[in-house]
Design a protein around this motif. Structure first.
Motif, short mmCIF file in Angstrom:
data_model
loop_
_atom_site.label_atom_id
_atom_site.label_comp_id
_atom_site.label_asym_id
_atom_site.label_seq_id
_atom_site.Cartn_x
_atom_site.Cartn_y
_atom_site.Cartn_z
N ASN A 1 -28.61 -17.80 -27.09
CA ASN A 1 -29.66 -17.88 -28.11
C ASN A 1 -31.04 -16.97 -27.48
OD1 ASN A 1 -28.29 -20.72 -28.24
ND2 ASN A 1 -28.84 -20.18 -30.23
N ILE A 2 -30.92 -16.72 -26.33
CA ILE A 2 -32.00 -15.83 -25.87
C ILE A 2 -32.44 -14.33 -26.43
CG2 ILE A 2 -33.49 -15.01 -23.89
CD1 ILE A 2 -32.49 -17.34 -22.20
N LYS A 3 -33.25 -13.83 -27.07
CA LYS A 3 -33.37 -12.70 -27.55
C LYS A 3 -34.48 -11.48 -26.82
CE LYS A 3 -30.06 -13.48 -30.24
NZ LYS A 3 -28.78 -13.02 -29.91
N MET B 1 -28.57 -18.79 -42.49
CA MET B 1 -30.11 -18.99 -42.23
C MET B 1 -30.24 -19.06 -40.75
SD MET B 1 -32.76 -21.90 -43.61
CE MET B 1 -34.31 -21.59 -43.28
N ARG B 2 -31.53 -18.12 -40.46
CA ARG B 2 -31.74 -18.17 -38.89
C ARG B 2 -32.95 -18.58 -38.55
NH1 ARG B 2 -27.87 -13.86 -37.28
NH2 ARG B 2 -29.05 -13.67 -35.07
N ARG B 3 -33.40 -18.83 -37.42
CA ARG B 3 -34.80 -19.40 -37.06
C ARG B 3 -35.13 -18.85 -35.87
NH1 ARG B 3 -38.68 -21.49 -40.03
NH2 ARG B 3 -37.01 -22.36 -41.26
N THR B 4 -36.32 -18.18 -35.85
CA THR B 4 -36.91 -17.56 -34.57
C THR B 4 -37.61 -18.34 -33.76
OG1 THR B 4 -36.31 -15.34 -35.25
CG2 THR B 4 -37.91 -15.57 -33.35
N LEU B 5 -37.71 -18.84 -32.85
CA LEU B 5 -38.67 -19.69 -32.03
C LEU B 5 -39.09 -19.30 -30.67
CD1 LEU B 5 -37.25 -23.06 -33.63
CD2 LEU B 5 -39.34 -22.07 -34.27
N PHE B 6 -40.01 -19.72 -30.11
CA PHE B 6 -40.52 -19.50 -28.90
C PHE B 6 -40.85 -20.68 -27.74
CE2 PHE B 6 -41.56 -16.53 -32.00
CZ PHE B 6 -41.08 -15.25 -31.63
N ARG B 7 -40.74 -20.57 -26.48
CA ARG B 7 -40.84 -21.74 -25.55
C ARG B 7 -41.77 -21.01 -24.56
NH1 ARG B 7 -39.36 -26.77 -23.88
NH2 ARG B 7 -38.38 -26.83 -21.78
N TYR B 8 -42.83 -21.29 -24.37
CA TYR B 8 -43.71 -21.26 -23.35
C TYR B 8 -43.61 -21.80 -21.93
CZ TYR B 8 -46.86 -19.42 -27.07
OH TYR B 8 -47.11 -18.68 -28.21
N ARG B 9 -43.38 -20.96 -20.93
CA ARG B 9 -43.00 -21.68 -19.59
C ARG B 9 -43.87 -21.09 -18.44
NH1 ARG B 9 -41.49 -25.67 -20.86
NH2 ARG B 9 -40.12 -26.00 -18.84
N SER B 10 -43.94 -21.81 -17.29
CA SER B 10 -44.76 -21.52 -16.12
C SER B 10 -43.64 -21.13 -15.16
CB SER B 10 -45.69 -22.41 -15.56
OG SER B 10 -45.13 -23.69 -15.28
N PHE B 11 -44.02 -20.24 -14.17
CA PHE B 11 -43.18 -19.88 -12.80
C PHE B 11 -42.97 -21.35 -12.16
CE2 PHE B 11 -44.06 -15.96 -14.70
CZ PHE B 11 -42.76 -15.45 -14.79
N GLU C 1 -38.16 -16.02 -26.41
CA GLU C 1 -37.73 -16.17 -27.70
C GLU C 1 -36.25 -16.42 -28.07
OE1 GLU C 1 -36.95 -12.59 -31.12
OE2 GLU C 1 -38.61 -12.60 -29.58
N TYR C 2 -36.11 -17.38 -28.69
CA TYR C 2 -34.82 -17.80 -29.14
C TYR C 2 -34.43 -17.39 -30.71
CZ TYR C 2 -35.16 -20.76 -24.91
OH TYR C 2 -35.28 -21.25 -23.42
N ASP C 3 -33.24 -17.18 -30.88
CA ASP C 3 -32.58 -16.98 -32.11
C ASP C 3 -31.61 -18.01 -32.58
OD1 ASP C 3 -32.54 -15.54 -34.71
OD2 ASP C 3 -30.53 -15.00 -33.96
N PHE C 4 -32.04 -18.96 -33.46
CA PHE C 4 -30.90 -19.89 -33.82
C PHE C 4 -30.41 -19.54 -35.12
CE2 PHE C 4 -34.12 -22.11 -31.05
CZ PHE C 4 -33.23 -22.59 -30.13
N LYS C 5 -28.96 -19.74 -35.17
CA LYS C 5 -28.39 -19.34 -36.45
C LYS C 5 -27.80 -20.75 -37.04
CE LYS C 5 -25.29 -16.66 -34.48
NZ LYS C 5 -26.02 -16.38 -33.27
N GLU C 6 -27.56 -20.98 -38.18
CA GLU C 6 -27.00 -22.22 -38.69
C GLU C 6 -25.62 -22.76 -37.98
OE1 GLU C 6 -27.33 -24.01 -43.01
OE2 GLU C 6 -27.43 -21.77 -43.19
N SER C 7 -24.87 -21.98 -37.63
CA SER C 7 -23.47 -22.02 -36.85
C SER C 7 -23.69 -22.60 -35.50
CB SER C 7 -22.55 -21.11 -36.84
OG SER C 7 -23.40 -19.80 -36.17
N ASP C 8 -24.95 -22.66 -34.82
CA ASP C 8 -25.33 -22.94 -33.35
C ASP C 8 -25.04 -24.41 -33.38
OD1 ASP C 8 -25.61 -20.60 -32.62
OD2 ASP C 8 -27.87 -20.76 -33.06
N MET C 9 -24.52 -25.14 -32.45
CA MET C 9 -24.33 -26.48 -32.25
C MET C 9 -25.75 -27.33 -32.38
SD MET C 9 -23.12 -27.03 -28.35
CE MET C 9 -23.11 -28.84 -28.63
#
Length: 294
Positions: free
Chosen positions: A247-249, A1-11, A163-171
Motif C-alpha cells: 500500500n506504500i506509494k 474506490m480508492r483512498r489515499t491516506l498518510f501516516r506521520y512517523r519519527s525515526f 503515503e498509503y493507497d488503499f483499494k476496496e479489494s485490500d483486506m
C-alpha cells in the motif's frame, strides 16, 4: 474506490527483534525501518493515546447491566460493606437484579437511585482499561502537510510521512473508518450491547472532540488478537501486525530531517520505485510545500 491516506512517523532507532513476513524469518531491525521498509505496522493500544477520551466507552445506564456480571456486583458492594451469604445469593439468582440490588442496598442504609448507578459506573471504570485494550488502532490522516502533525507526530519536522493507497479489494479496507469530530460522546445503549451489529464499537473508537478536527483522521480498527483471539495469529509467539507494504506509494521527508535518514529513504525509494518528496517551508506563507525528489 480508492483512498489515499498518510501516516506521520519519527525515526525510532530502537532495535526490534521480530518476525518479518517479507523475509519469512525473525530479523533484527530498527523500528522505523520495520514500518517504512518492511511495511509492517503494529496497531496501537488506545491506553497510550494522547487524548484521554480516545476510545473511552461511554454507556447509557441501561447498558451498564449488560457489561458487568453479578459476581462483579457482589465484589463492588463488598468494597462498601460485608454481605451475608443470603444477600449474595439474592444478587446471584434473582430474576429481577434491580429489585435484588435495591433490597440489599436498603438493608445497608443505601438507596437504589444513586447507589445503583454509582456501583455500576465504578465497576465499569475498573474494567475500562481492559475494554480499551481489546481494541487496536492504526492512525492515518487525509493530509500530509499539517504543520501541527509534523510537529506532534514526526518529532518537530525531523521525521517522515508515509503515503498509503488503499483499494476496496485490500483486506484492511473494510476496517478503515473516518473519525467523526463532535462535541458529544457516543453513549452505548443496551440495544447496542445486545445487537449482533458491531457499529457501536466504531462509533466510539472513531469519534473524537472537535478540537482534534485538524487531524482529518482515518483509522484501521481491529481486535487485539494477541489477547482476545490468539488462535488467529499465524505465529502465536509474535505480535499482531498489519502488512501494508504493497500500500506504500510515497515518502514525505520532514523539513528538518537529518541528511543520513534522508539518504537512506531516498536510496530505498530508488530501489523500490517509490516517490520521495521533501517538505519545504514556504517563503511567503506559514505553509509546508512538497517538492518531489525522485
Amino acid at each position: 474506490m480508492r483512498r489515499t491516506l498518510f501516516r506521520y512517523r519519527s525515526f525510532n532507532t530502537e532495535k526490534l527483534n521480530d518476525y518479518s513476513y517479507i523475509h519469512q524469518r525473525v530479523i533484527d531491525i530498527e523500528k522505523w525501518k520495520f514500518e517504512a521498509f518492511e511495511g509492517l505496522v503494529y496497531p496501537s493500544s488506545p491506553l497510550y493515546f494522547n487524548d484521554p477520551y480516545d476510545c473511552e466507552f461511554c454507556f447509557q445506564s441501561d447498558a451498564l447491566e449488560s457489561v458487568l456480571d453479578r459476581e462483579t456486583y457482589i465484589h463492588l458492594l463488598e468494597r462498601k460493606f460485608s454481605l451475608k451469604q443470603e444477600e449474595k445469593n439474592r444478587i446471584l439468582y434473582s430474576d429481577n437484579i434491580e429489585r435484588a440490588m435495591q433490597i440489599v442496598l436498603q438493608a445497608h442504609g443505601g438507596s437504589l437511585s444513586d447507589s445503583w448507578k454509582n456501583i455500576l459506573q465504578n465497576g465499569l471504570n475498573d474494567c475500562m482499561s481492559i475494554i480499551k485494550d481489546a481494541v487496536r488502532v492504526v492512525c492515518l490522516s487525509e493530509v500530509y502537510d499539517s504543520m501541527l502533525m509534523w510537529s506532534h507526530y514526526a518529532r518537530n519536522h525531523t521525521g517522515f510521512c508515509i503515503e498509503y493507497d488503499f483499494k476496496e479489494s485490500d483486506m484492511f479496507y473494510k476496517h478503515l473508518y473516518p473519525v467523526t469530530y463532535t462535541k458529544d460522546r457516543y453513549a452505548v445503549s443496551k440495544a447496542d450491547m445486545l445487537s449482533e451489529n458491531t457499529e457501536w464499537i466504531y462509533k466510539t473508537t472513531c469519534r473524537k472532540s472537535n478540537v482534534w478536527a485538524y487531524e482529518k483522521e482515518w483509522r484501521i480498527v481491529t481486535a487485539n488478537f494477541n489477547k482476545v483471539m490468539p488462535q488467529k495469529l499465524k505465529y502465536p509467539n509474535g505480535k499482531y501486525v498489519l502488512d501494508l507494504k504493497e500500500n506504500i506509494k510515497a515518502f514525505y521527508l520532514g523539513a528538518k530531517i537529518s541528511e543520513n535518514f534522508k539518504e537512506e529513504i531516498i536510496q530505498f525509494g530508488k530501489k523500490n520505485s517509490i516517490d520521495i518528496y521533501q517538505m519545504v517551508l514556504s517563503p511567503s506563507t506559514y505553509e509546508l510545500n512538497a517538492k518531489k525528489i525522485i
